[in-house]
Design an enzyme around this catalytic site. Sequence first.
Site, PDB file in Angstrom:
ATOM      1  NE  ARG A  86     -38.275  27.056  25.249  1.00  0.00           N
ATOM      2  CZ  ARG A  86     -39.174  27.866  24.711  1.00  0.00           C
ATOM      3  NH1 ARG A  86     -39.947  27.443  23.748  1.00  0.00           N
ATOM      4  NH2 ARG A  86     -39.283  29.100  25.117  1.00  0.00           N
ATOM      5  NE  ARG A  95     -35.669  30.312  22.254  1.00  0.00           N
ATOM      6  CZ  ARG A  95     -36.818  30.903  22.604  1.00  0.00           C
ATOM      7  NH1 ARG A  95     -37.903  30.602  21.977  1.00  0.00           N
ATOM      8  NH2 ARG A  95     -36.836  31.765  23.575  1.00  0.00           N
ATOM      9  CG  ASP A  98     -40.124  29.128  20.355  1.00  0.00           C
ATOM     10  OD1 ASP A  98     -39.974  29.341  21.549  1.00  0.00           O
ATOM     11  OD2 ASP A  98     -41.010  29.642  19.659  1.00  0.00           O
ATOM     12  CG  ASP A 100     -43.547  31.089  18.453  1.00  0.00           C
ATOM     13  OD1 ASP A 100     -43.627  30.795  19.662  1.00  0.00           O
ATOM     14  OD2 ASP A 100     -42.605  31.737  17.982  1.00  0.00           O
TER      15      ASP A 100
HETATM   16  N1  LIG Z   1     -34.223  34.546  14.218  1.00  0.00           N
HETATM   17  C1  LIG Z   1     -34.966  34.236  15.307  1.00  0.00           C
HETATM   18  N2  LIG Z   1     -34.992  35.072  16.369  1.00  0.00           N
HETATM   19  C2  LIG Z   1     -35.754  34.726  17.433  1.00  0.00           C
HETATM   20  N3  LIG Z   1     -35.961  35.391  18.613  1.00  0.00           N
HETATM   21  C3  LIG Z   1     -36.791  34.640  19.339  1.00  0.00           C
HETATM   22  S1  LIG Z   1     -37.320  35.071  20.882  1.00  0.00           S
HETATM   23  N4  LIG Z   1     -37.133  33.501  18.695  1.00  0.00           N
HETATM   24  C4  LIG Z   1     -37.983  32.412  19.192  1.00  0.00           C
HETATM   25  C5  LIG Z   1     -39.303  32.361  18.491  1.00  0.00           C
HETATM   26  O1  LIG Z   1     -40.178  33.256  19.079  1.00  0.00           O
HETATM   27  C6  LIG Z   1     -36.494  33.536  17.471  1.00  0.00           C
HETATM   28  C7  LIG Z   1     -36.452  32.658  16.359  1.00  0.00           C
HETATM   29  O2  LIG Z   1     -37.106  31.590  16.291  1.00  0.00           O
HETATM   30  N5  LIG Z   1     -35.675  33.066  15.306  1.00  0.00           N
END
Ligand SMILES: Nc1nc2nc(S)n(CCO)c2c(=O)[nH]1
Length: 161
Positions: A86, A95, A98, A100
Amino acid sequence: PAEGIRCFIGLGSNMGDAEANIKQALKLLANTGGISVASRAPFYRTAPVGYTEQDYFINTVAAIYTTLSPKALLEKLQAIENKLGRVRLIRWGPRTIDLDLLLYGNELIHEPDLEVPHPRMHQRAFVVVPLADICPDLVINGEKVDELARRLSGEQDIYAI
Ligand SMILES: Nc1nc2nc(S)n(CCO)c2c(=O)[nH]1
């Protein structure tokens, strides 16, 4: 029986081989002391939210049980992100992986580096739709997650793959 607290982890990737990155992250998660992976949702292709000038993501959600504290769990998630390369070029940008922490049991955590439940999860189809696949009876922000999933998937691009 699974030991510890039930948590939900959001996984996303939009760089490299996104599905392989997520599968690798799940394997590393399952091989981490104090964590057992109980189930995961199908993978979804999802339109980027927040910072939209980037590729579609692959997202899913996994249910784990852990005996780790929230902080120790967060450190393990960050270690897996680092191991999978990352690189934080642009905050909110593309990225390789990720991870979360969405929910930690029923705990409410408000610390500078950790907010649980994840503050934006109820606005994100890429979180709520897979979460409803594995735990449809959860209530998030006063709404049943399967109803929330139906509503959000009508507003945000998300495709089962
Ligand atoms: N569709 C989508 N949009 C995102 N925007 C972020 S920031 N992220 C990163 C996760 O917080 C994402 C994601 O995982 N998927």
